[in-house]
Scaffold this motif. Structure first.
Motif, PDB file in Angstrom:
ATOM      1  N   PRO A   1      43.284 -20.710  -3.882  1.00 51.72           N
ATOM      2  CA  PRO A   1      43.910 -21.251  -2.664  1.00 51.72           C
ATOM      3  C   PRO A   1      43.462 -22.696  -2.403  1.00 51.72           C
ATOM      4  O   PRO A   1      44.257 -23.507  -1.925  1.00 51.72           O
ATOM      5  CB  PRO A   1      43.431 -20.308  -1.558  1.00 51.72           C
TER       6      PRO A   1
ATOM      7  N   ALA B   1      45.519 -25.029  -4.498  1.00 52.67           N
ATOM      8  CA  ALA B   1      46.844 -25.240  -3.918  1.00 52.67           C
ATOM      9  C   ALA B   1      46.751 -26.126  -2.673  1.00 52.67           C
ATOM     10  O   ALA B   1      47.577 -27.019  -2.475  1.00 52.67           O
ATOM     11  CB  ALA B   1      47.487 -23.899  -3.571  1.00 52.67           C
TER      12      ALA B   1
ATOM     13  N   HIS C   1      51.169 -16.592   0.235  1.00 54.27           N
ATOM     14  CA  HIS C   1      51.226 -16.248  -1.187  1.00 54.27           C
ATOM     15  C   HIS C   1      49.856 -16.085  -1.825  1.00 54.27           C
ATOM     16  O   HIS C   1      49.752 -15.972  -3.048  1.00 54.27           O
ATOM     17  CB  HIS C   1      52.051 -17.288  -1.946  1.00 54.27           C
ATOM     18  N   THR C   2      48.810 -16.048  -1.003  1.00 53.93           N
ATOM     19  CA  THR C   2      47.459 -15.847  -1.529  1.00 53.93           C
ATOM     20  C   THR C   2      47.186 -14.363  -1.662  1.00 53.93           C
ATOM     21  O   THR C   2      47.365 -13.600  -0.716  1.00 53.93           O
ATOM     22  CB  THR C   2      46.405 -16.503  -0.606  1.00 53.93           C
ATOM     23  N   ARG C   3      46.785 -13.961  -2.848  1.00 49.18           N
ATOM     24  CA  ARG C   3      46.388 -12.572  -3.098  1.00 49.18           C
ATOM     25  C   ARG C   3      44.877 -12.487  -3.039  1.00 49.18           C
ATOM     26  O   ARG C   3      44.183 -13.350  -3.559  1.00 49.18           O
ATOM     27  CB  ARG C   3      46.850 -12.116  -4.481  1.00 49.18           C
TER      28      ARG C   3
ATOM     29  N   ARG D   1      43.605 -15.747  -5.177  1.00 48.60           N
ATOM     30  CA  ARG D   1      44.401 -16.575  -6.071  1.00 48.60           C
ATOM     31  C   ARG D   1      45.828 -16.713  -5.584  1.00 48.60           C
ATOM     32  O   ARG D   1      46.302 -15.909  -4.789  1.00 48.60           O
ATOM     33  CB  ARG D   1      44.365 -16.001  -7.483  1.00 48.60           C
ATOM     34  N   VAL D   2      46.503 -17.736  -6.094  1.00 46.14           N
ATOM     35  CA  VAL D   2      47.893 -18.027  -5.743  1.00 46.14           C
ATOM     36  C   VAL D   2      48.675 -18.163  -7.049  1.00 46.14           C
ATOM     37  O   VAL D   2      48.290 -18.939  -7.922  1.00 46.14           O
ATOM     38  CB  VAL D   2      48.006 -19.345  -4.935  1.00 46.14           C
TER      39      VAL D   2
ATOM     40  N   ILE E   1      51.108 -21.279   1.491  1.00 42.45           N
ATOM     41  CA  ILE E   1      50.010 -20.964   0.571  1.00 42.45           C
ATOM     42  C   ILE E   1      49.293 -19.697   1.032  1.00 42.45           C
ATOM     43  O   ILE E   1      49.024 -18.801   0.234  1.00 42.45           O
ATOM     44  CB  ILE E   1      49.023 -22.147   0.464  1.00 42.45           C
TER      45      ILE E   1
ATOM     46  N   LEU F   1      54.844 -19.381  -5.745  1.00 42.90           N
ATOM     47  CA  LEU F   1      54.708 -20.359  -4.667  1.00 42.90           C
ATOM     48  C   LEU F   1      55.801 -21.418  -4.757  1.00 42.90           C
ATOM     49  O   LEU F   1      56.433 -21.757  -3.746  1.00 42.90           O
ATOM     50  CB  LEU F   1      53.318 -21.005  -4.724  1.00 42.90           C
TER      51      LEU F   1
ATOM     52  N   GLU G   1      47.800 -18.633 -12.281  1.00 47.42           N
ATOM     53  CA  GLU G   1      47.289 -18.697 -10.908  1.00 47.42           C
ATOM     54  C   GLU G   1      46.239 -19.785 -10.753  1.00 47.42           C
ATOM     55  O   GLU G   1      45.546 -20.147 -11.700  1.00 47.42           O
ATOM     56  CB  GLU G   1      46.683 -17.346 -10.525  1.00 47.42           C
TER      57      GLU G   1
END
Length: 188
Positions: free
Chosen positions: A133, A136, A161-163, A174-175, A158, A180, A130
């Motif tokens: 963000p 990314a 898919h960001t947690r 995080r991504v 992005i 992604l 990971e």
């Protein structure tokens, strides 16, 4: 031999119990309660073929992909059998050369913004899947240019898919780079 018999019987009993029964029970519980995690957290592509684990970084180097955090593993990148940091400190000349090469590669790819540390420094395990963000987002322009897309479309991807932080307060957003990039390949 009479004195050895109890020792030998205990050895056999504990070997069967702790070396056989206990691992089977724990594995069975893990498979029932957490089947994906217990099987390695593998991710499949659109065709159903496993392409990697969401827990281990994957090497992406092409301009049309988001790049992960660098690997510190020996041999091939993101080798789980060689997991471990480089143990090189910030005054080590080899470490400084490696970081400078990574910065240069990102600059040559067109990144002009301030680089987050995770794009030029490997994690402690060397396997981190990971990036932040922000890590990314600064790559979005390069990926958009390479794919003939709009950067705003990648920024939405992005964000999707960001947690967030675990339990709302542990860690940082995080991504997952593999997820992604697979979503990116699935876009028309």
């Amino acid at each position: 031999m009479k004195d050895m018999r109890p020792t030998l019987m205990l050895f056999i009993a504990f070997t069967l119990l702790l070396g056989g029964a206990y691992p089977l029970v724990v594995t069975g519980i893990a498979q029932l309660a957490f089947p994906s995690q217990a099987s390695g957290s593998f991710i499949a592509d659109a065709g159903g073929v496993s392409v990697g684990s969401r827990l281990i970084g994957q090497p992406f180097t092409g301009a049309k992909y988001f790049w992960p955090r660098p690997s510190a593993t020996d041999g091939f990148p993101y080798n789980p059998m060689a997991s471990g940091g480089s143990n090189a400190g910030p005054t080590n000349p080899d470490y400084l050369r490696t970081v400078a090469q990574r910065v240069r590669a990102l600059r040559e790819s067109g990144v002009t913004r301030t680089l987050p540390a995770e794009l030029v420094q490997a994690s402690a395990s060397g396997l981190d899947p990971e990036i932040s963000p922000q890590g990314a987002a600064i790559q979005a322009e390069r990926v958009a240019r390479a794919r003939g897309m709009k950067a705003v479309d990648l920024e939405r991807l992005i964000a999707k898919h960001t947690r967030g932080r675990q339990l709302g307060f542990i860690g940082e957003p995080r991504v997952n780079v593999l997820e992604l990039n697979l979503a990116l390949d699935a876009m028309k």
